[in-house]
Design a protein around this motif. Structure first.
Motif, PDB file in Angstrom:
ATOM      1  N   GLU A  70       0.866  -1.008   0.138  1.00 38.04           N
ATOM      2  CA  GLU A  70       0.015  -0.040   0.148  1.00 38.04           C
ATOM      3  C   GLU A  70       0.827   1.200   0.129  1.00 38.04           C
ATOM      4  OE1 GLU A  70      -3.179   0.044  -0.524  1.00 38.04           O
ATOM      5  OE2 GLU A  70      -3.570  -1.910  -0.276  1.00 38.04           O
ATOM      6  N   GLY A  71       0.493   2.187  -0.791  1.00 40.89           N
ATOM      7  CA  GLY A  71       1.262   3.461  -0.815  1.00 40.89           C
ATOM      8  C   GLY A  71       2.664   3.452  -1.344  1.00 40.89           C
ATOM      9  N   CYS A  72       2.744   2.422  -2.393  1.00 36.74           N
ATOM     10  CA  CYS A  72       4.051   1.944  -3.140  1.00 36.74           C
ATOM     11  C   CYS A  72       3.830   2.004  -4.766  1.00 36.74           C
ATOM     12  CB  CYS A  72       4.462   0.736  -2.634  1.00 36.74           C
ATOM     13  SG  CYS A  72       3.584  -0.738  -2.914  1.00 36.74           S
ATOM     14  N   THR A  73       5.012   1.770  -5.393  1.00 37.78           N
ATOM     15  CA  THR A  73       4.918   1.750  -6.769  1.00 37.78           C
ATOM     16  C   THR A  73       5.945   0.554  -7.184  1.00 37.78           C
ATOM     17  OG1 THR A  73       6.703   3.391  -6.950  1.00 37.78           O
ATOM     18  CG2 THR A  73       4.394   4.084  -7.117  1.00 37.78           C
ATOM     19  N   VAL A  74       5.699  -0.201  -8.184  1.00 35.13           N
ATOM     20  CA  VAL A  74       6.576  -1.310  -8.574  1.00 35.13           C
ATOM     21  C   VAL A  74       7.080  -0.779  -9.886  1.00 35.13           C
ATOM     22  CG1 VAL A  74       6.699  -3.722  -9.217  1.00 35.13           C
ATOM     23  CG2 VAL A  74       5.086  -2.802  -7.452  1.00 35.13           C
ATOM     24  N   GLU A  75       8.391  -0.784 -10.086  1.00 37.40           N
ATOM     25  CA  GLU A  75       9.079  -0.249 -11.272  1.00 37.40           C
ATOM     26  C   GLU A  75      10.381  -0.907 -11.417  1.00 37.40           C
ATOM     27  OE1 GLU A  75      11.333   3.309  -8.933  1.00 37.40           O
ATOM     28  OE2 GLU A  75       9.253   3.907 -10.009  1.00 37.40           O
ATOM     29  N   LEU A  76      10.601  -0.943 -12.902  1.00 35.71           N
ATOM     30  CA  LEU A  76      11.837  -1.476 -13.091  1.00 35.71           C
ATOM     31  C   LEU A  76      13.243  -0.660 -12.782  1.00 35.71           C
ATOM     32  CD1 LEU A  76      11.102  -2.475 -17.013  1.00 35.71           C
ATOM     33  CD2 LEU A  76      10.940  -3.914 -14.726  1.00 35.71           C
ATOM     34  N   CYS A  77      14.195  -1.127 -12.423  1.00 38.87           N
ATOM     35  CA  CYS A  77      15.350  -0.256 -11.734  1.00 38.87           C
ATOM     36  C   CYS A  77      16.656  -0.728 -12.708  1.00 38.87           C
ATOM     37  CB  CYS A  77      15.706  -0.796 -10.357  1.00 38.87           C
ATOM     38  SG  CYS A  77      15.748  -2.342  -9.961  1.00 38.87           S
ATOM     39  N   GLU A  78      17.582   0.145 -12.440  1.00 41.41           N
ATOM     40  CA  GLU A  78      18.943  -0.248 -13.040  1.00 41.41           C
ATOM     41  C   GLU A  78      19.894  -0.918 -12.084  1.00 41.41           C
ATOM     42  OE1 GLU A  78      20.589   3.285 -14.532  1.00 41.41           O
ATOM     43  OE2 GLU A  78      18.899   3.760 -16.082  1.00 41.41           O
ATOM     44  N   ALA A  79      20.373  -1.863 -12.323  1.00 39.73           N
ATOM     45  CA  ALA A  79      20.882  -2.790 -11.512  1.00 39.73           C
ATOM     46  C   ALA A  79      22.022  -3.506 -12.507  1.00 39.73           C
ATOM     47  CB  ALA A  79      20.425  -3.657 -10.558  1.00 39.73           C
ATOM     48  N   GLU A  81      22.557  -6.638 -11.929  1.00 41.12           N
ATOM     49  CA  GLU A  81      21.796  -7.957 -12.335  1.00 41.12           C
ATOM     50  C   GLU A  81      20.671  -7.771 -13.236  1.00 41.12           C
ATOM     51  OE1 GLU A  81      22.359  -6.800  -9.456  1.00 41.12           O
ATOM     52  OE2 GLU A  81      23.774  -8.327  -8.583  1.00 41.12           O
ATOM     53  N   GLU A  82      20.658  -8.652 -14.358  1.00 41.05           N
ATOM     54  CA  GLU A  82      19.366  -8.473 -15.013  1.00 41.05           C
ATOM     55  C   GLU A  82      18.022  -9.021 -14.526  1.00 41.05           C
ATOM     56  OE1 GLU A  82      18.813  -9.740 -19.947  1.00 41.05           O
ATOM     57  OE2 GLU A  82      20.336 -10.851 -18.642  1.00 41.05           O
ATOM     58  N   PHE A  83      16.905  -8.664 -15.240  1.00 38.21           N
ATOM     59  CA  PHE A  83      15.569  -8.634 -14.564  1.00 38.21           C
ATOM     60  C   PHE A  83      15.360  -8.068 -13.381  1.00 38.21           C
ATOM     61  CE2 PHE A  83      17.036 -12.645 -17.282  1.00 38.21           C
ATOM     62  CZ  PHE A  83      16.490 -12.031 -18.604  1.00 38.21           C
ATOM     63  N   ALA A  84      15.969  -6.949 -12.837  1.00 42.76           N
ATOM     64  CA  ALA A  84      15.524  -6.620 -11.530  1.00 42.76           C
ATOM     65  C   ALA A  84      14.557  -5.559 -11.782  1.00 42.76           C
ATOM     66  CB  ALA A  84      16.879  -5.701 -11.143  1.00 42.76           C
ATOM     67  N   PHE A  85      13.734  -5.371 -10.479  1.00 38.61           N
ATOM     68  CA  PHE A  85      12.693  -4.420 -10.364  1.00 38.61           C
ATOM     69  C   PHE A  85      12.820  -4.042  -8.828  1.00 38.61           C
ATOM     70  CE2 PHE A  85      10.836  -8.440  -9.963  1.00 38.61           C
ATOM     71  CZ  PHE A  85       9.889  -8.437  -9.012  1.00 38.61           C
ATOM     72  N   ALA A  86      11.911  -3.020  -8.611  1.00 35.85           N
ATOM     73  CA  ALA A  86      11.987  -2.688  -7.138  1.00 35.85           C
ATOM     74  C   ALA A  86      10.515  -1.995  -6.650  1.00 35.85           C
ATOM     75  CB  ALA A  86      12.817  -1.326  -7.033  1.00 35.85           C
ATOM     76  N   LYS A  95      12.011   2.064   3.409  1.00 38.11           N
ATOM     77  CA  LYS A  95      13.036   1.027   2.697  1.00 38.11           C
ATOM     78  C   LYS A  95      12.228   0.650   1.182  1.00 38.11           C
ATOM     79  CE  LYS A  95      14.884  -3.606   3.520  1.00 38.11           C
ATOM     80  NZ  LYS A  95      14.796  -4.873   4.339  1.00 38.11           N
ATOM     81  N   ALA A  96      13.319   0.587   0.359  1.00 39.93           N
ATOM     82  CA  ALA A  96      12.884  -0.099  -0.950  1.00 39.93           C
ATOM     83  C   ALA A  96      13.379  -1.518  -1.165  1.00 39.93           C
ATOM     84  CB  ALA A  96      13.229   0.814  -1.913  1.00 39.93           C
ATOM     85  N   TYR A  97      12.295  -2.256  -1.655  1.00 47.57           N
ATOM     86  CA  TYR A  97      12.850  -3.701  -1.826  1.00 47.57           C
ATOM     87  C   TYR A  97      13.188  -3.928  -3.437  1.00 47.57           C
ATOM     88  CZ  TYR A  97      10.730  -4.511   2.569  1.00 47.57           C
ATOM     89  OH  TYR A  97      10.170  -4.547   4.017  1.00 47.57           O
ATOM     90  N   VAL A  98      14.440  -4.243  -3.608  1.00 50.86           N
ATOM     91  CA  VAL A  98      15.009  -4.646  -5.089  1.00 50.86           C
ATOM     92  C   VAL A  98      15.105  -6.215  -5.179  1.00 50.86           C
ATOM     93  CG1 VAL A  98      16.977  -4.462  -6.561  1.00 50.86           C
ATOM     94  CG2 VAL A  98      16.360  -2.698  -4.840  1.00 50.86           C
ATOM     95  N   LEU A  99      14.304  -6.524  -6.148  1.00 53.97           N
ATOM     96  CA  LEU A  99      14.156  -7.915  -6.589  1.00 53.97           C
ATOM     97  C   LEU A  99      14.358  -8.335  -7.861  1.00 53.97           C
ATOM     98  CD1 LEU A  99      10.589  -8.281  -4.675  1.00 53.97           C
ATOM     99  CD2 LEU A  99      12.765  -9.032  -3.814  1.00 53.97           C
ATOM    100  N   VAL A 100      15.219  -9.533  -8.055  1.00 51.79           N
ATOM    101  CA  VAL A 100      15.553  -9.884  -9.415  1.00 51.79           C
ATOM    102  C   VAL A 100      15.042 -11.414  -9.692  1.00 51.79           C
ATOM    103  CG1 VAL A 100      17.737 -10.660 -10.773  1.00 51.79           C
ATOM    104  CG2 VAL A 100      17.746  -8.896  -8.875  1.00 51.79           C
ATOM    105  N   ALA A 101      14.343 -11.509 -10.891  1.00 48.66           N
ATOM    106  CA  ALA A 101      13.576 -12.533 -11.416  1.00 48.66           C
ATOM    107  C   ALA A 101      14.854 -13.392 -12.059  1.00 48.66           C
ATOM    108  CB  ALA A 101      12.399 -12.261 -12.171  1.00 48.66           C
ATOM    109  N   ASP A 102      14.343 -14.542 -12.528  1.00 51.55           N
ATOM    110  CA  ASP A 102      15.156 -15.506 -13.274  1.00 51.55           C
ATOM    111  C   ASP A 102      15.257 -15.149 -14.648  1.00 51.55           C
ATOM    112  OD1 ASP A 102      16.068 -16.716 -10.864  1.00 51.55           O
ATOM    113  OD2 ASP A 102      14.222 -18.098 -11.009  1.00 51.55           O
ATOM    114  N   CYS A 103      14.072 -14.582 -15.257  1.00 52.85           N
ATOM    115  CA  CYS A 103      13.748 -14.552 -16.840  1.00 52.85           C
ATOM    116  C   CYS A 103      13.014 -13.278 -16.946  1.00 52.85           C
ATOM    117  CB  CYS A 103      13.348 -15.752 -17.220  1.00 52.85           C
ATOM    118  SG  CYS A 103      11.767 -16.315 -16.740  1.00 52.85           S
TER     119      CYS A 103
END
Length: 266
Positions: A70-79, A81-86, A95-103
């Motif tokens: 709630e009160g957040c946005t999901v966006e792609l981020c430069e990292a 690692e490939e396939f990263a979003f935050a 705090k921002a959560y940076v996550l990386v997918a497999d594909c």
């Protein structure tokens, strides 16, 4: 916001269906004596409603953490690692959560699911659906209020047998020509011509009119011997029967002419 840990843990592992689930790499940042270290831990994530749980592995029963979307946005981020979003929150210093997918496909699936998980998004969807429902009701009400086209003209035709509608059928063709008398009329109906009378077959040729008016004569006598019906009857409406009927007349005339030539020679 206070959450009951036992209730939240039960909700995370109960049999209720998950909106999205899968493995993601969660970025972890550590600061120790002016030293910044970044690492990624592979975790099992489960999305239920607007709650994102993550576990140490797929078989774990106790979640390691929870993210309230709630009160957040999901966006792609430069990292690196490939396939990263935050997942970034609107509050400053959150705090921002940076996550990386497999594909690529997994990353797109997670971004779409997380972006639609908040109540703010559901509120927008419900508002849009309510607007569409209101527009549909107004359109339906306008249709009921608009005057309908009168069908009295057609009812008059149906109530008057003389004005009954003629069933349209393709004309019957024989030898490439349309035959008269082949149209279909309902029982008790009549087809009026321009003169106000009933439709008539083609007129008789002059010789036929003379023979029909005299009531006697060799021509009529010769044809009566053949026992053929009149071309006015329904059985002779097709072209082939008319052709045969008039052909007999020509053959009779030719036979009489030949007989007269032979008697003249004698």
């Amino acid at each position: 916001m206070k959450l009951n840990e036992r209730s939240v843990a039960h909700y995370a592992t109960c049999d209720s269906p998950a909106d999205h689930a899968g493995f993601l790499h969660k970025r972890v940042e550590r600061h120790h004596h002016h030293h910044h270290a970044t690492s990624y831990h592979r975790r099992w994530f489960i999305l239920k409603g607007n709650l994102l749980f993550y576990f140490e592995d797929r078989e774990s029963r106790d979640p390691l953490g929870l993210v309230v979307l709630e009160g957040c946005t999901v966006e792609l981020c430069e990292a690196a690692e490939e396939f990263a979003f935050a997942i970034r929150f609107d509050d400053a210093g959150a705090k921002a959560y940076v996550l990386v997918a497999d594909c690529q496909a997994a990353m797109e699936g997670w971004v779409k699911a997380l972006s639609r998980a908040s109540f703010d998004y559901m509120r927008l969807v419900v508002r849009e659906l309510e607007k569409q429902l209101e527009d549909a009701r107004k359109s339906l009400a306008a249709c009921y209020k608009s005057p309908r086209k009168s069908s009295s003209g057609r009812k008059r035709h149906l109530s008057n047998p003389a004005m009954a509608l003629v069933q349209e059928q393709p004309p019957i063709l024989e030898n490439g020509y349309s035959t008269w008398g082949s149209g279909y009329l309902p029982a008790g109906a009549s087809c009026a011509d321009h003169d106000g009378g009933c439709s008539k077959p083609p007129p008789l040729p002059p010789r036929r009119r003379l023979a029909a008016g005299s009531g006697c004569g060799a021509l009529v006598t010769g044809l009566s011997l053949t026992g053929q019906e009149s071309p006015m009857s329904p059985e002779t409406a097709c072209f082939s029967k008319l052709h045969n009927w008039y052909g007999q007349e020509i053959a009779e005339i030719r036979r009489e002419w030949l007989e007269s030539q032979r008697s003249g020679e004698l």
